[in-house]
Design a protein around this motif. Structure first.
Motif, PDB file in Angstrom:
ATOM      1  N   TRP A 244       0.840  -1.198   0.000  1.00  0.00           N
ATOM      2  CA  TRP A 244       0.000   0.000   0.000  1.00  0.00           C
ATOM      3  C   TRP A 244       0.879   1.253   0.000  1.00  0.00           C
ATOM      4  N   ASN A 245       2.031   1.175   0.652  1.00  0.00           N
ATOM      5  CA  ASN A 245       2.935   2.320   0.750  1.00  0.00           C
ATOM      6  C   ASN A 245       4.110   2.241  -0.219  1.00  0.00           C
ATOM      7  N   GLU A 246       4.173   1.197  -1.051  1.00  0.00           N
ATOM      8  CA  GLU A 246       5.309   1.043  -1.972  1.00  0.00           C
ATOM      9  C   GLU A 246       5.410   2.247  -2.913  1.00  0.00           C
ATOM     10  N   PHE A 247       6.620   2.725  -3.102  1.00  0.00           N
ATOM     11  CA  PHE A 247       6.794   3.982  -3.820  1.00  0.00           C
ATOM     12  C   PHE A 247       7.774   3.887  -4.993  1.00  0.00           C
ATOM     13  N   ILE A 248       8.937   3.299  -4.765  1.00  0.00           N
ATOM     14  CA  ILE A 248      10.029   3.396  -5.752  1.00  0.00           C
ATOM     15  C   ILE A 248       9.638   2.740  -7.076  1.00  0.00           C
ATOM     16  N   TRP A 249       9.171   1.475  -7.028  1.00  0.00           N
ATOM     17  CA  TRP A 249       8.828   0.781  -8.264  1.00  0.00           C
ATOM     18  C   TRP A 249       7.629   1.422  -8.954  1.00  0.00           C
ATOM     19  N   THR A 250       6.616   1.776  -8.174  1.00  0.00           N
ATOM     20  CA  THR A 250       5.427   2.395  -8.756  1.00  0.00           C
ATOM     21  C   THR A 250       5.776   3.732  -9.404  1.00  0.00           C
ATOM     22  N   MET A 251       6.632   4.486  -8.765  1.00  0.00           N
ATOM     23  CA  MET A 251       7.077   5.762  -9.325  1.00  0.00           C
ATOM     24  C   MET A 251       7.803   5.537 -10.651  1.00  0.00           C
ATOM     25  N   THR A 252       8.624   4.487 -10.718  1.00  0.00           N
ATOM     26  CA  THR A 252       9.391   4.201 -11.936  1.00  0.00           C
ATOM     27  C   THR A 252       8.471   3.804 -13.084  1.00  0.00           C
ATOM     28  N   VAL A 253       7.492   2.952 -12.798  1.00  0.00           N
ATOM     29  CA  VAL A 253       6.637   2.416 -13.856  1.00  0.00           C
ATOM     30  C   VAL A 253       5.608   3.435 -14.341  1.00  0.00           C
ATOM     31  N   THR A 254       5.105   4.254 -13.450  1.00  0.00           N
ATOM     32  CA  THR A 254       3.997   5.147 -13.806  1.00  0.00           C
ATOM     33  C   THR A 254       4.448   6.512 -14.318  1.00  0.00           C
ATOM     34  N   ARG A 255       5.720   6.701 -14.530  1.00  0.00           N
ATOM     35  CA  ARG A 255       6.182   7.961 -15.110  1.00  0.00           C
ATOM     36  C   ARG A 255       5.520   8.217 -16.454  1.00  0.00           C
ATOM     37  N   SER A 256       5.381   7.159 -17.243  1.00  0.00           N
ATOM     38  CA  SER A 256       4.764   7.311 -18.568  1.00  0.00           C
ATOM     39  C   SER A 256       3.282   6.931 -18.556  1.00  0.00           C
ATOM     40  N   ALA A 257       2.750   6.584 -17.389  1.00  0.00           N
ATOM     41  CA  ALA A 257       1.333   6.196 -17.297  1.00  0.00           C
ATOM     42  C   ALA A 257       0.745   6.790 -16.023  1.00  0.00           C
ATOM     43  N   PRO A 258       0.514   8.108 -15.995  1.00  0.00           N
ATOM     44  CA  PRO A 258       0.004   8.748 -14.774  1.00  0.00           C
ATOM     45  C   PRO A 258      -1.362   8.234 -14.340  1.00  0.00           C
ATOM     46  N   GLU A 259      -2.102   7.617 -15.266  1.00  0.00           N
ATOM     47  CA  GLU A 259      -3.417   7.097 -14.883  1.00  0.00           C
ATOM     48  C   GLU A 259      -3.305   5.889 -13.958  1.00  0.00           C
ATOM     49  N   LEU A 260      -2.101   5.325 -13.800  1.00  0.00           N
ATOM     50  CA  LEU A 260      -1.890   4.184 -12.916  1.00  0.00           C
ATOM     51  C   LEU A 260      -1.263   4.584 -11.584  1.00  0.00           C
ATOM     52  N   GLN A 261      -1.105   5.838 -11.343  1.00  0.00           N
ATOM     53  CA  GLN A 261      -0.471   6.289 -10.105  1.00  0.00           C
ATOM     54  C   GLN A 261      -1.303   5.877  -8.888  1.00  0.00           C
ATOM     55  N   THR A 262      -0.615   5.458  -7.853  1.00  0.00           N
ATOM     56  CA  THR A 262      -1.256   5.095  -6.600  1.00  0.00           C
ATOM     57  C   THR A 262      -1.186   6.273  -5.626  1.00  0.00           C
ATOM     58  N   LEU A 263      -1.749   6.107  -4.456  1.00  0.00           N
ATOM     59  CA  LEU A 263      -1.816   7.204  -3.488  1.00  0.00           C
ATOM     60  C   LEU A 263      -0.443   7.754  -3.105  1.00  0.00           C
ATOM     61  N   PRO A 264       0.544   6.929  -2.729  1.00  0.00           N
ATOM     62  CA  PRO A 264       1.841   7.506  -2.347  1.00  0.00           C
ATOM     63  C   PRO A 264       2.489   8.304  -3.467  1.00  0.00           C
ATOM     64  N   VAL A 265       2.436   7.785  -4.692  1.00  0.00           N
ATOM     65  CA  VAL A 265       3.063   8.480  -5.816  1.00  0.00           C
ATOM     66  C   VAL A 265       2.300   9.752  -6.159  1.00  0.00           C
ATOM     67  N   GLY A 266       0.976   9.682  -6.206  1.00  0.00           N
ATOM     68  CA  GLY A 266       0.191  10.852  -6.556  1.00  0.00           C
ATOM     69  C   GLY A 266       0.384  11.993  -5.576  1.00  0.00           C
ATOM     70  N   ILE A 267       0.355  11.679  -4.286  1.00  0.00           N
ATOM     71  CA  ILE A 267       0.540  12.721  -3.275  1.00  0.00           C
ATOM     72  C   ILE A 267       1.947  13.302  -3.342  1.00  0.00           C
ATOM     73  N   TYR A 268       2.936  12.446  -3.595  1.00  0.00           N
ATOM     74  CA  TYR A 268       4.310  12.945  -3.691  1.00  0.00           C
ATOM     75  C   TYR A 268       4.501  13.881  -4.887  1.00  0.00           C
ATOM     76  N   LEU A 269       3.969  13.493  -6.039  1.00  0.00           N
ATOM     77  CA  LEU A 269       4.158  14.320  -7.231  1.00  0.00           C
ATOM     78  C   LEU A 269       3.438  15.661  -7.125  1.00  0.00           C
ATOM     79  N   LEU A 270       2.382  15.714  -6.345  1.00  0.00           N
ATOM     80  CA  LEU A 270       1.672  16.978  -6.176  1.00  0.00           C
ATOM     81  C   LEU A 270       2.246  17.835  -5.051  1.00  0.00           C
ATOM     82  N   SER A 271       3.189  17.284  -4.294  1.00  0.00           N
ATOM     83  CA  SER A 271       3.711  18.037  -3.149  1.00  0.00           C
ATOM     84  C   SER A 271       4.422  19.301  -3.573  1.00  0.00           C
TER      85      SER A 271
END
Length: 315
Positions: A244-271
């Motif tokens: 639920w809190n995983e960040f590094i891999w999800t951040m790497t994969v969803t750079r080109s697919a923002p529609e797949l961003q999860t909560l940790p990545v989305g909140i971080y990118l908007l910070s």
């Protein structure tokens, strides 16, 4: 024999002394119990304080932040900030992505860990010792060491994502839920954990079931699984919280697919856009909302989790 008899007087003195000792021991035990609960309460308060600060911090307005003298509790709580989280941020999409990815990974890890751990603990086959050494040794290597190789493997999967037979020309599995889930379908720690729990179950139970005519699947489903429910709950909780809190891999994969961003990545990118105090409160509210599912899962599995911890201590 009268009360003035020396023997009677001595016995009376001994009884009185024993009563004083017992009374003193009871007082010491009571004081020790009170001290234990005081220390536990203080420890629980220290653990809860960061989470409480996050929930309360979202309710603070500029007047509360700049108040002199400073105040912890807001004078006029901004209760609407939690509604704004869903109105102004794509929280629904992030939340759905987190639920899908975490559920799929947790279910896969529990299934693979239970079956692999059971096989390593209860069946004799060629290569079992080597596989177990691999399981133990693999836990020494953190996942981030394999991020780049796994990324390229998924990128060049043949005939997927526009790739040709040679794995060229497209994006492979990147930009899909498969890319988020596939690297985590098996957890070495989970296999090791389940094996240790299955080892603690006597083999005589299996032999008795076989004598009664039960097949191997019946033994596994009806006898073994109920006995390791606490371990399954522990693994489920650990897996859910981590992914639920995983960040590094999800951040790497969803750079080109923002529609797949999860909560940790989305909140971080908007910070980076949260510069005003009002937006900072919005960020804290988003973080507070994101940990609610973890709290719910922990409370749901708490009884079995505590049972697992108690059983490991007894062993």
């Amino acid at each position: 024999m009268t009360a003035s008899d020396p023997i009677v007087a001595g016995e009376t003195t001994k009884i009185a002394a024993n009563r004083r000792l017992l009374s003193g021991g009871a007082l010491r035990r009571r004081a020790g119990g009170v001290l234990k609960y005081v220390l536990l309460t203080l420890g629980a308060g220290l653990m809860i304080l960061p989470f409480a600060d996050m929930f309360i911090g979202a309710l603070r307005g500029p007047a509360d932040v700049y108040a002199n003298p400073p105040r912890y509790l807001p004078a006029e709580p901004q209760w609407g900030v939690y509604a704004r989280v869903f109105a102004e941020l794509p929280m629904g999409r992030w939340f759905a992505n987190s639920v899908i990815v975490t559920f799929l990974i947790t279910a896969a890890q529990v299934a693979t860990s239970v079956t692999a751990g059971y096989a390593l603990a209860k069946y004799e086959f060629r290569g079992r010792a080597a596989i177990f050494r691999l399981v133990v040794g693999a836990q020494m290597f953190p996942f981030f060491l394999f991020i780049i190789p796994i990324f390229f493997i998924l990128r060049f999967v043949p005939l997927m994502g526009g790739n040709d037979i040679a794995g060229q020309g497209g994006s492979g599995l990147l930009g899909t839920y498969a890319a988020l889930c596939l690297p985590f379908l098996v957890t070495w720690y989970g296999v090791f954990l389940m094996r240790q729990f299955f080892l603690a179950i006597p083999d005589d139970l299996m032999e008795a079931a076989r004598l009664d005519g039960a097949n191997e699947y019946r033994i596994f489903r009806s006898i073994m699984l109920p006995l390791v429910k606490p371990a399954i709950a522990t693994l489920t909780l650990f897996s859910f919280v981590y992914h639920w809190n995983e960040f590094i891999w999800t951040m790497t994969v969803t750079r080109s697919a923002p529609e797949l961003q999860t909560l940790p990545v989305g909140i971080y990118l908007l910070s980076g856009a949260f510069e005003s105090l009002d937006q900072k409160s919005l960020q804290q509210a988003a973080l507070a909302v994101s940990i609610l599912p973890v709290i719910v899962v922990f409370l749901a599995l708490q009884r079995l989790f505590v049972a697992s911890d108690f059983a490991s201590g007894v062993k």
